[in-house]
Design an enzyme around this catalytic site. Structure first.
Site, PDB file in Angstrom:
ATOM      1  N   ARG A  64       0.826  -1.218   0.000  1.00 19.59           N
ATOM      2  CA  ARG A  64       0.000   0.000   0.000  1.00 19.59           C
ATOM      3  C   ARG A  64       0.858   1.265   0.000  1.00 19.59           C
ATOM      4  NH1 ARG A  64      -5.189  -0.879   0.951  1.00 19.59           N
ATOM      5  NH2 ARG A  64      -5.504   1.307   1.432  1.00 19.59           N
ATOM      6  N   LEU A  92      -6.377   5.755   2.166  1.00 23.76           N
ATOM      7  CA  LEU A  92      -5.052   6.273   1.800  1.00 23.76           C
ATOM      8  C   LEU A  92      -4.058   5.982   2.924  1.00 23.76           C
ATOM      9  CD1 LEU A  92      -6.079   9.754   0.343  1.00 23.76           C
ATOM     10  CD2 LEU A  92      -5.335   7.730  -0.940  1.00 23.76           C
ATOM     11  N   ASN A 106     -13.012  15.001   1.489  1.00 23.91           N
ATOM     12  CA  ASN A 106     -13.721  13.778   1.123  1.00 23.91           C
ATOM     13  C   ASN A 106     -15.220  13.989   1.289  1.00 23.91           C
ATOM     14  OD1 ASN A 106     -14.205  11.013   0.582  1.00 23.91           O
ATOM     15  ND2 ASN A 106     -14.068  10.471   2.755  1.00 23.91           N
ATOM     16  N   THR A 107     -15.984  13.385   0.393  1.00 25.34           N
ATOM     17  CA  THR A 107     -17.441  13.384   0.578  1.00 25.34           C
ATOM     18  C   THR A 107     -17.843  12.023   1.147  1.00 25.34           C
ATOM     19  OG1 THR A 107     -17.943  12.471  -1.593  1.00 25.34           O
ATOM     20  CG2 THR A 107     -17.763  14.858  -1.442  1.00 25.34           C
ATOM     21  N   HIS A 108     -18.883  12.027   1.973  1.00 26.71           N
ATOM     22  CA  HIS A 108     -19.311  10.749   2.577  1.00 26.71           C
ATOM     23  C   HIS A 108     -20.841  10.708   2.666  1.00 26.71           C
ATOM     24  CE1 HIS A 108     -18.855   7.091   4.836  1.00 26.71           C
ATOM     25  NE2 HIS A 108     -19.745   7.542   5.693  1.00 26.71           N
ATOM     26  N   ASP A 140      -8.215  13.066   7.481  1.00 21.07           N
ATOM     27  CA  ASP A 140      -7.084  12.845   8.391  1.00 21.07           C
ATOM     28  C   ASP A 140      -6.708  11.366   8.318  1.00 21.07           C
ATOM     29  OD1 ASP A 140      -8.895  11.452   9.918  1.00 21.07           O
ATOM     30  OD2 ASP A 140      -8.844  12.809  11.634  1.00 21.07           O
ATOM     31  N   GLY A 142      -7.588   8.876  10.119  1.00 23.42           N
ATOM     32  CA  GLY A 142      -8.575   7.892  10.543  1.00 23.42           C
ATOM     33  C   GLY A 142      -9.520   7.569   9.389  1.00 23.42           C
ATOM     34  N   ASP A 144     -12.778   8.348   7.891  1.00 26.63           N
ATOM     35  CA  ASP A 144     -13.845   9.359   7.882  1.00 26.63           C
ATOM     36  C   ASP A 144     -13.955  10.089   9.219  1.00 26.63           C
ATOM     37  OD1 ASP A 144     -14.547   8.703   5.232  1.00 26.63           O
ATOM     38  OD2 ASP A 144     -15.742   7.014   5.925  1.00 26.63           O
TER      39      ASP A 144
HETATM   40  C1  GAR Z   1     -20.692   8.960  -3.074  1.00 29.07           C
HETATM   41  O1  GAR Z   1     -21.906   8.825  -2.407  1.00 29.07           O
HETATM   42  C2  GAR Z   1     -19.554   9.120  -2.066  1.00 29.07           C
HETATM   43  O2  GAR Z   1     -19.891   9.854  -0.943  1.00 29.07           O
HETATM   44  C3  GAR Z   1     -19.304   7.692  -1.690  1.00 29.07           C
HETATM   45  O3  GAR Z   1     -19.326   7.028  -2.911  1.00 29.07           O
HETATM   46  C4  GAR Z   1     -20.297   7.661  -3.764  1.00 29.07           C
HETATM   47  C5  GAR Z   1     -19.674   7.904  -5.111  1.00 29.07           C
HETATM   48  O4  GAR Z   1     -20.627   8.216  -6.062  1.00 29.07           O
HETATM   49  N1  GAR Z   1     -18.068   7.569  -0.993  1.00 29.07           N
HETATM   50  C6  GAR Z   1     -17.899   6.784   0.071  1.00 29.07           C
HETATM   51  O5  GAR Z   1     -18.755   6.030   0.487  1.00 29.07           O
HETATM   52  C7  GAR Z   1     -16.521   6.867   0.699  1.00 29.07           C
HETATM   53  N2  GAR Z   1     -16.546   6.269   1.993  1.00 29.07           N
HETATM   54  P1  GAR Z   1     -20.200   8.731  -7.508  1.00 29.07           P
HETATM   55  O6  GAR Z   1     -19.062   7.839  -7.990  1.00 29.07           O
HETATM   56  O7  GAR Z   1     -21.430   8.567  -8.331  1.00 29.07           O
HETATM   57  O8  GAR Z   1     -19.797  10.170  -7.359  1.00 29.07           O
END
Ligand code: GAR
Length: 197
Positions: A64, A92, A106-108, A140, A142, A144
């Protein structure tokens, strides 16, 4: 103008929203490259907008750490102001977070710190909660667990499936992501400060 490298793993619908937002001359950020840990379906959105792509697959590296170093090298070629994880489904290594942070968000698809990890939508459904949400965070070391830039609640409906719930979460994620990028670009969000609080 804030330059962005966006990392994806899947369909890239949130990436597409960023690319569309960048079409507006008033929007203070531009996607300059899109990376992935595989030949992601979402590359088609980058290609449609004439944005270069790169793939760095974990399976091509002995560990990794070596993979992470190669990923950072590819990202640094573009010298971005900000790296956006937008559906990037690999954790990462800490040295990558150290190399790119604090300009790494990051989006979650959950209301963090609730339901972190790779299955935020599934886990919320399994828990039987009446509300989940969407979050944009600073990354960071961790899972999320970084400081929250913005988030919003979304109701879980009685007949929701993982897919129907995720499809209702995604438009909210897109709004939050675009607003967060805007706020970072115009200085309303200071990532360096957030990283030290
Ligand atoms: C999104 O909902 C994003 O938040 C999630 O994957 C999806 C990607 O959708 N990410 C995670 O769950 C990370 N832990 P997309 O490829 O259609 O943008």
């Amino acid at each position: 103008m804030l330059s962005l490298v966006v990392l994806i793993s899947g369909g890239g619908s949130n990436l597409r929203a960023l690319l569309e937002a960048s079409q507006d001359a008033e929007f203070p950020a531009r996607v300059i490259a899109v990376g992935a840990d595989r030949d992601a379906d979402g590359f088609e959105h980058a290609e449609a907008f004439g944005i270069p792509t790169f793939a760095v697959a974990l399976s091509n590296y002995p560990d990794r750490e070596a993979w992470g170093d190669a990923l950072v090298e590819q990202i640094q070629v573009w010298q971005p102001d900000l790296v956006v994880l937008s559906g990037f489904m690999k954790l990462l290594p800490p040295r990558v977070v150290d190399a790119l942070g604090p300009n790494l968000i990051n989006t979650h698809p959950a209301y963090l710190p609730e339901f972190p990890g790779a299955h935020g939508v599934r886990d919320a459904l399994a828990a039987g909660v009446s509300e989940t949400g969407a979050s944009v965070i600073l990354v960071d070391n961790g899972v999320d667990s970084g400081p929250i830039l913005s988030q919003r609640r979304i109701p879980v409906l009685p007949d929701d499936t993982e897919s129907s719930l995720h499809e209702r979460i995604k438009p909210v994620e897109r709004e939050l992501l675009i607003q967060a990028v805007l706020d970072i670009a115009n200085g309303h969000i200071n990532l360096k400060e957030l990283a030290t609080t």
